[in-house]
Design an enzyme around this catalytic site. Sequence first.
Site, PDB file in Angstrom:
ATOM      1  N   LYS A 183     -16.972 -30.627 -43.811  1.00  0.00           N
ATOM      2  CA  LYS A 183     -17.534 -29.663 -44.759  1.00  0.00           C
ATOM      3  C   LYS A 183     -16.548 -28.531 -44.993  1.00  0.00           C
ATOM      4  O   LYS A 183     -15.837 -28.122 -44.079  1.00  0.00           O
ATOM      5  CB  LYS A 183     -18.859 -29.104 -44.220  1.00  0.00           C
ATOM      6  CG  LYS A 183     -20.014 -30.098 -44.267  1.00  0.00           C
ATOM      7  CD  LYS A 183     -21.307 -29.485 -43.798  1.00  0.00           C
ATOM      8  CE  LYS A 183     -22.423 -30.510 -43.723  1.00  0.00           C
ATOM      9  NZ  LYS A 183     -22.871 -30.984 -45.047  1.00  0.00           N
ATOM     10  N   ARG A 235     -29.032 -40.102 -42.785  1.00  0.00           N
ATOM     11  CA  ARG A 235     -29.655 -41.386 -43.138  1.00  0.00           C
ATOM     12  C   ARG A 235     -29.167 -42.507 -42.223  1.00  0.00           C
ATOM     13  O   ARG A 235     -29.878 -43.471 -41.983  1.00  0.00           O
ATOM     14  CB  ARG A 235     -29.380 -41.710 -44.616  1.00  0.00           C
ATOM     15  CG  ARG A 235     -27.935 -41.881 -44.958  1.00  0.00           C
ATOM     16  CD  ARG A 235     -27.660 -41.709 -46.447  1.00  0.00           C
ATOM     17  NE  ARG A 235     -27.749 -40.319 -46.864  1.00  0.00           N
ATOM     18  CZ  ARG A 235     -27.581 -39.902 -48.111  1.00  0.00           C
ATOM     19  NH1 ARG A 235     -27.332 -40.776 -49.071  1.00  0.00           N
ATOM     20  NH2 ARG A 235     -27.668 -38.626 -48.413  1.00  0.00           N
TER      21      ARG A 235
HETATM   22  N1  BES Z   1     -27.220 -31.948 -43.315  1.00  0.00           N
HETATM   23  C1  BES Z   1     -26.741 -32.192 -44.620  1.00  0.00           C
HETATM   24  C2  BES Z   1     -27.717 -31.762 -45.707  1.00  0.00           C
HETATM   25  C3  BES Z   1     -27.977 -30.295 -45.846  1.00  0.00           C
HETATM   26  C4  BES Z   1     -27.350 -29.561 -46.837  1.00  0.00           C
HETATM   27  C5  BES Z   1     -28.915 -29.672 -45.045  1.00  0.00           C
HETATM   28  C6  BES Z   1     -27.625 -28.221 -46.987  1.00  0.00           C
HETATM   29  C7  BES Z   1     -29.184 -28.334 -45.195  1.00  0.00           C
HETATM   30  C8  BES Z   1     -28.552 -27.607 -46.172  1.00  0.00           C
HETATM   31  C9  BES Z   1     -26.453 -33.681 -44.807  1.00  0.00           C
HETATM   32  O1  BES Z   1     -26.087 -34.363 -43.669  1.00  0.00           O
HETATM   33  C10 BES Z   1     -25.325 -33.799 -45.767  1.00  0.00           C
HETATM   34  O2  BES Z   1     -24.263 -33.377 -45.446  1.00  0.00           O
HETATM   35  N2  BES Z   1     -25.576 -34.386 -46.932  1.00  0.00           N
HETATM   36  C11 BES Z   1     -24.597 -34.540 -47.930  1.00  0.00           C
HETATM   37  C12 BES Z   1     -24.746 -35.932 -48.493  1.00  0.00           C
HETATM   38  C13 BES Z   1     -23.629 -36.322 -49.421  1.00  0.00           C
HETATM   39  C14 BES Z   1     -22.347 -36.534 -48.640  1.00  0.00           C
HETATM   40  C15 BES Z   1     -24.033 -37.588 -50.142  1.00  0.00           C
HETATM   41  C16 BES Z   1     -24.847 -33.501 -49.006  1.00  0.00           C
HETATM   42  O3  BES Z   1     -25.990 -33.243 -49.345  1.00  0.00           O
HETATM   43  O4  BES Z   1     -23.871 -32.902 -49.470  1.00  0.00           O
HETATM   44 MN    MN Z   2     -23.966 -34.235 -43.330  1.00  0.00          MN
END
Ligand code: BES
Ligand code: MN
Length: 500
Positions: A279, A353
């Site tokens: 991230k 997921r």
């Molecule tokens: N834990 C995150 C989702 C999230 C985002 C939770 C903001 C709380 C606040 C999840 O694991 C994630 O990183 N999802 C990605 C998915 C993408 C790579 C398809 C996302 O939402 O950016």
């Molecule tokens: Mn994630």
Amino acid sequence: MNLTIDSLDRSRFKGERDTLALFLWEGEKFTAEGWLDSKKEDSLEAAAKREGFKAKAGETFLSYPEKEEPVMRLLLIGLGKKKDAKIETLRDGAGKAYKASSKQSETLWIDLPQWPEKISAEALAQAVTEGVLLGRYRYVKHKTDDEQKKKEFTLKKTVLVVERPEEIDAAKRGIKRGDIYAQAINFIRDLINEPPSLKRPREFAKISKGLESSRIKVRIYSKQELERMGMRSILGVNAGSVHDPIFTHFIYKPKGAPKKRIGLVGKGITFDSGGLNIKTGNHMSNMKMDMAGAATIMACLRACDALDVASEIHGFAPFTENMPGENAYKPGDVIQAYNGKTIEILNTDAEGRVVLADALSFAVKQNLDAIIDVATLTGAVVVALGDQISGLLSNNERLARDLLEASKRAGEKVWQLPLLPEYKERIKGKVGDWANISTRGGAEPGSIIGGLFLEEFVDSKPWAHFDIAGTAWTDSETPTCVPGGTGAIARTLLEYILAL
Ligand code: BES
Ligand code: MN
Ligand code: ZN
């Protein structure tokens, strides 16, 4: 500070160093009947008017209507118009009453209002109790030099005043239930707010064990056991972390034959760095919250015990960090989940997921009537619904309807998103069965894609998925919540379970 709530007669009110919270309806005759004589009532009404207090929802007015000792501290709280009556306004009002008296009074008296619709004294007392106990919540465990910690809180007890003697027993039940609900929510908040390096899977094993009781059994699977069982998707996500994963299975069994058997599954990523798809910017700053789903189901299980729930409730939670260590799983990897299907990893940051694939496949084998997962799954749900509304996706309309109705009773906002079958082909893998993100570039309906992926691991069993990525955390303060973890969806789940 020792805070107790009790239903008592108003005659016990002493005035001195007490605060009395009185709820008023907008546009209704002003009354402090029984508390003030009519002359004082009139001058209080005039004073409130001068200050512009109209009893709109959320408005408050603090006054000292008694000139002589003991001084009466009176807080008027608006409930808005009767026709728009909302139980949330009462809950928030009680939170405000707590905040307006915690450092000034010894006792807070809250006069339980009469409600226009047929809402039981039990539900009203529950809302007030939740408001006070949630409004009181703070996370100061790691503060060494904190104003809030230093300053002694003066409030010792809160007393709910019930006007009709025949409602006292109902109010007592409401207080008990409100206490259980608030404890569940504050438990979730504590776990979310805890720093990520203090809540690794090993710590969650301890916390999980702590939930054991005469009716709750806890089974914890170690890394070695997960290897033997073929829980390779949890192991895959875990590979980049130096801390071993665990998988927990909680079982609550009621005394008699269970009415229904329900499975709750929670995402337990104790920190989400994104993995090798790391991230950027400040997207990582609050990723200690990524175990909110697991915390929610743990809190609900404990509450089920306290509430004497008549159904059998199972909880399942995989716990691991998602880290980019040298052994980390990589884009292009193919992992076989517990149900035998293979997952093609296209992005290591879509890890929730992946761990849920194992957890859901495991839950499916327990022969349950319905499976509900709770997960901070997608950033896309924040874009779609913001931080006030949780997303709901389900393969079963009846289950979705029951959950939406439960959310209304709970006063939580939930919006259903469709599991559009036409989008399914977007997650068909090139090398493995299912890709963990859409194979199309560009803007995609991320929350639906996430739901469609999970659907592949529930074997067509009645299933629903709450995406709480937007609601599990807040940066703003409300009367019943400080910035940080919120405890969203726990109340909805408990309302659903109690109505089974
Ligand atoms: N834990 C995150 C989702 C999230 C985002 C939770 C903001 C709380 C606040 C999840 O694991 C994630 O990183 N999802 C990605 C998915 C993408 C790579 C398809 C996302 O939402 O950016
Ligand atoms: Mn994630
Ligand atoms: Zn995540």
